[in-house]
Design an enzyme around this catalytic site. Structure first.
Site, PDB file in Angstrom:
ATOM      1  N   LYS A  74       0.695  -1.108  -0.045  1.00 23.01           N
ATOM      2  CA  LYS A  74       0.068   0.158  -0.043  1.00 23.01           C
ATOM      3  C   LYS A  74       0.854   1.357   0.025  1.00 23.01           C
ATOM      4  O   LYS A  74       0.748   2.074  -0.720  1.00 23.01           O
ATOM      5  CB  LYS A  74      -0.829   0.061   1.307  1.00 23.01           C
ATOM      6  CG  LYS A  74      -2.003  -0.844   1.323  1.00 23.01           C
ATOM      7  CD  LYS A  74      -2.943  -0.645   2.506  1.00 23.01           C
ATOM      8  CE  LYS A  74      -2.106  -0.557   3.856  1.00 23.01           C
ATOM      9  NZ  LYS A  74      -1.577  -1.961   4.452  1.00 23.01           N
ATOM     10  N   ARG A  83      -9.195   1.093   9.414  1.00 22.94           N
ATOM     11  CA  ARG A  83      -8.868  -0.517   9.690  1.00 22.94           C
ATOM     12  C   ARG A  83      -9.740  -1.065  10.526  1.00 22.94           C
ATOM     13  O   ARG A  83      -9.533  -2.294  10.490  1.00 22.94           O
ATOM     14  CB  ARG A  83      -7.411  -0.340  10.567  1.00 22.94           C
ATOM     15  CG  ARG A  83      -6.235  -0.491   9.422  1.00 22.94           C
ATOM     16  CD  ARG A  83      -5.074  -0.356  10.340  1.00 22.94           C
ATOM     17  NE  ARG A  83      -3.827  -1.097  10.340  1.00 22.94           N
ATOM     18  CZ  ARG A  83      -2.859  -0.577   9.647  1.00 22.94           C
ATOM     19  NH1 ARG A  83      -2.787   0.591   9.405  1.00 22.94           N
ATOM     20  NH2 ARG A  83      -1.533  -1.476   9.552  1.00 22.94           N
ATOM     21  N   ARG A 113      12.071  -6.610   5.382  1.00 21.95           N
ATOM     22  CA  ARG A 113      11.911  -5.234   5.123  1.00 21.95           C
ATOM     23  C   ARG A 113      12.877  -4.622   6.064  1.00 21.95           C
ATOM     24  O   ARG A 113      12.891  -4.667   7.409  1.00 21.95           O
ATOM     25  CB  ARG A 113      10.572  -4.719   5.324  1.00 21.95           C
ATOM     26  CG  ARG A 113      10.221  -3.341   5.106  1.00 21.95           C
ATOM     27  CD  ARG A 113       8.835  -3.045   4.637  1.00 21.95           C
ATOM     28  NE  ARG A 113       7.997  -2.959   6.041  1.00 21.95           N
ATOM     29  CZ  ARG A 113       6.881  -2.528   6.054  1.00 21.95           C
ATOM     30  NH1 ARG A 113       6.055  -2.332   4.939  1.00 21.95           N
ATOM     31  NH2 ARG A 113       6.154  -2.663   7.235  1.00 21.95           N
ATOM     32  N   ARG A 125      11.936  -2.551  11.716  1.00 20.85           N
ATOM     33  CA  ARG A 125      10.832  -1.947  12.703  1.00 20.85           C
ATOM     34  C   ARG A 125      10.574  -3.421  13.739  1.00 20.85           C
ATOM     35  O   ARG A 125      10.526  -4.320  13.214  1.00 20.85           O
ATOM     36  CB  ARG A 125       9.655  -1.563  11.700  1.00 20.85           C
ATOM     37  CG  ARG A 125       9.605  -0.439  10.966  1.00 20.85           C
ATOM     38  CD  ARG A 125       8.489  -0.010  10.163  1.00 20.85           C
ATOM     39  NE  ARG A 125       7.094  -0.593  10.527  1.00 20.85           N
ATOM     40  CZ  ARG A 125       6.222  -0.452   9.674  1.00 20.85           C
ATOM     41  NH1 ARG A 125       6.028   0.050   8.526  1.00 20.85           N
ATOM     42  NH2 ARG A 125       5.103  -0.788  10.076  1.00 20.85           N
ATOM     43  N   ARG A 147      -0.065  -8.741  13.576  1.00 18.25           N
ATOM     44  CA  ARG A 147      -0.730  -8.200  12.753  1.00 18.25           C
ATOM     45  C   ARG A 147      -1.831  -8.688  11.649  1.00 18.25           C
ATOM     46  O   ARG A 147      -2.636  -8.337  11.444  1.00 18.25           O
ATOM     47  CB  ARG A 147       0.212  -7.253  11.864  1.00 18.25           C
ATOM     48  CG  ARG A 147       1.089  -6.452  13.101  1.00 18.25           C
ATOM     49  CD  ARG A 147       2.276  -5.849  12.470  1.00 18.25           C
ATOM     50  NE  ARG A 147       2.019  -4.886  11.426  1.00 18.25           N
ATOM     51  CZ  ARG A 147       3.066  -4.587  10.620  1.00 18.25           C
ATOM     52  NH1 ARG A 147       4.244  -5.115  10.343  1.00 18.25           N
ATOM     53  NH2 ARG A 147       2.974  -3.627   9.465  1.00 18.25           N
TER      54      ARG A 147
HETATM   55  P1  AMP Z   1       1.417   0.527   9.140  1.00 14.04           P
HETATM   56  O1  AMP Z   1       2.573   1.331   8.954  1.00 14.04           O
HETATM   57  O2  AMP Z   1       0.032   1.227   8.295  1.00 14.04           O
HETATM   58  O3  AMP Z   1       1.476  -1.157   9.031  1.00 14.04           O
HETATM   59  O4  AMP Z   1       0.770   0.732  10.573  1.00 14.04           O
HETATM   60  C1  AMP Z   1       1.682   0.526  11.841  1.00 14.04           C
HETATM   61  C2  AMP Z   1       1.128   0.151  12.966  1.00 14.04           C
HETATM   62  O5  AMP Z   1       0.454   1.468  13.376  1.00 14.04           O
HETATM   63  C3  AMP Z   1      -0.138  -0.499  13.028  1.00 14.04           C
HETATM   64  O6  AMP Z   1       0.417  -1.860  13.137  1.00 14.04           O
HETATM   65  C4  AMP Z   1      -0.910  -0.326  14.236  1.00 14.04           C
HETATM   66  O7  AMP Z   1      -0.528  -0.583  15.464  1.00 14.04           O
HETATM   67  C5  AMP Z   1      -0.619   1.455  14.171  1.00 14.04           C
HETATM   68  N1  AMP Z   1      -1.732   1.686  13.026  1.00 14.04           N
HETATM   69  C6  AMP Z   1      -1.755   2.521  11.767  1.00 14.04           C
HETATM   70  N2  AMP Z   1      -2.851   2.862  11.320  1.00 14.04           N
HETATM   71  C7  AMP Z   1      -3.953   2.305  12.173  1.00 14.04           C
HETATM   72  C8  AMP Z   1      -5.320   2.632  12.190  1.00 14.04           C
HETATM   73  N3  AMP Z   1      -5.857   3.260  11.228  1.00 14.04           N
HETATM   74  N4  AMP Z   1      -5.768   1.982  13.278  1.00 14.04           N
HETATM   75  C9  AMP Z   1      -5.140   1.556  14.199  1.00 14.04           C
HETATM   76  N5  AMP Z   1      -3.953   1.331  14.220  1.00 14.04           N
HETATM   77  C10 AMP Z   1      -3.221   1.808  13.474  1.00 14.04           C
END
Ligand code: AMP
Length: 213
Positions: free
Chosen positions: A13, A88, A127, A160, A171
């Site tokens: 994404k 989400r 990654r 990360r 996740r």
């Molecule tokens: P991402 O970089 O989009 O994979 O997000 C990393 C982490 O941030 C996720 O595993 C969640 O802990 C938190 N996070 C990001 N976006 C959201 C969201 N829309 N709702 C809840 N937690 C989020």
């Protein structure tokens, strides 16, 4: 153009969003990036979010909805936006719907990028992210020229905490339980466009472009 990119972690994404930014000149709004910046800053919101993020759990809805509400007020969103990693949960999708209705903004499409679980694990465990500029690499598929160092800015690359295998599995479980139902939700809204997320990055981008044009 007002878009949502939907898909499991590691579906690409973020990569596709960056290419869409270039093409359409609209901002990418990534709740993950905003939360990581808050963690780095050490703000109260960042400290609270970190506890969830490190375990691969979702940050509470009210926190991320607040982030999006503030971000959408900025001038650069007037031409459009790409939401990456939000919504989400169904509660977030409903909150977004109310927010956009109030602003009289319509979504153009929700692009769901489809990638299977084993591929996601292969992608995410390899990654590496730049501590300084956030650029992303993969130890096998797109390694930096010099191991551990960002090609773009010379920053240090790191894994990360939430890209470790155990956290990735957590996740993915959360994705299946809480985020995947949004596919049906946006299908019902008549906005869903599904894209196969495997193959070359450019090839996937072409699939998205052909949907949008
Ligand atoms: P991402 O970089 O989009 O994979 O997000 C990393 C982490 O941030 C996720 O595993 C969640 O802990 C938190 N996070 C990001 N976006 C959201 C969201 N829309 N709702 C809840 N937690 C989020």
């Amino acid at each position: 153009m007002n878009l949502i990119l939907l898909g499991p972690p590691g579906s690409g994404k973020g990569t596709q969003a960056k290419m869409l930014v270039e093409k359409y000149d609209i901002p990418q709004i990534s709740t993950g990036d905003i939360l990581r910046a808050a963690v780095k800053e050490g703000s109260p919101m960042g400290l609270k979010a970190k506890e969830y993020m490190d375990k691969g759990k979702l940050v509470p809805d009210d926190v991320v909805i607040g982030i999006i509400e503030e971000r959408l007020k900025k001038d650069d969103c007037k031409k459009g936006f790409i939401l990456d990693g939000f919504p989400r949960t169904l509660a977030q999708a409903e909150a977004l719907k109310r927010l956009l209705a109030k602003k009289e903004i319509k979504l153009d499409a929700v692009i769901s990028i489809d990638v299977d679980e084993e591929e996601v694990i292969r992608r995410l465990t390899g990654r590496r992210t730049c501590k300084n500029c956030g650029a992303m690499y993969h130890i096998i598929f797109s390694p930096p020229k010099k191991e551990g160092i960002c090609d773009k800015c010379g920053g240090e690359l790191y894994q990360r905490d939430d890209d470790k295998e155990e956290t990735i599995r957590a996740r993915l479980k959360i994705y299946k339980e809480q985020t995947a139902p949004l596919i049906e939700y946006y299908k019902m809204e008549g906005l869903l466009k599904e894209v196969q997320g495997t193959g070359e990055i450019k090839e996937i981008f072409n699939r998205i472009e052909s949907i949008l044009s």
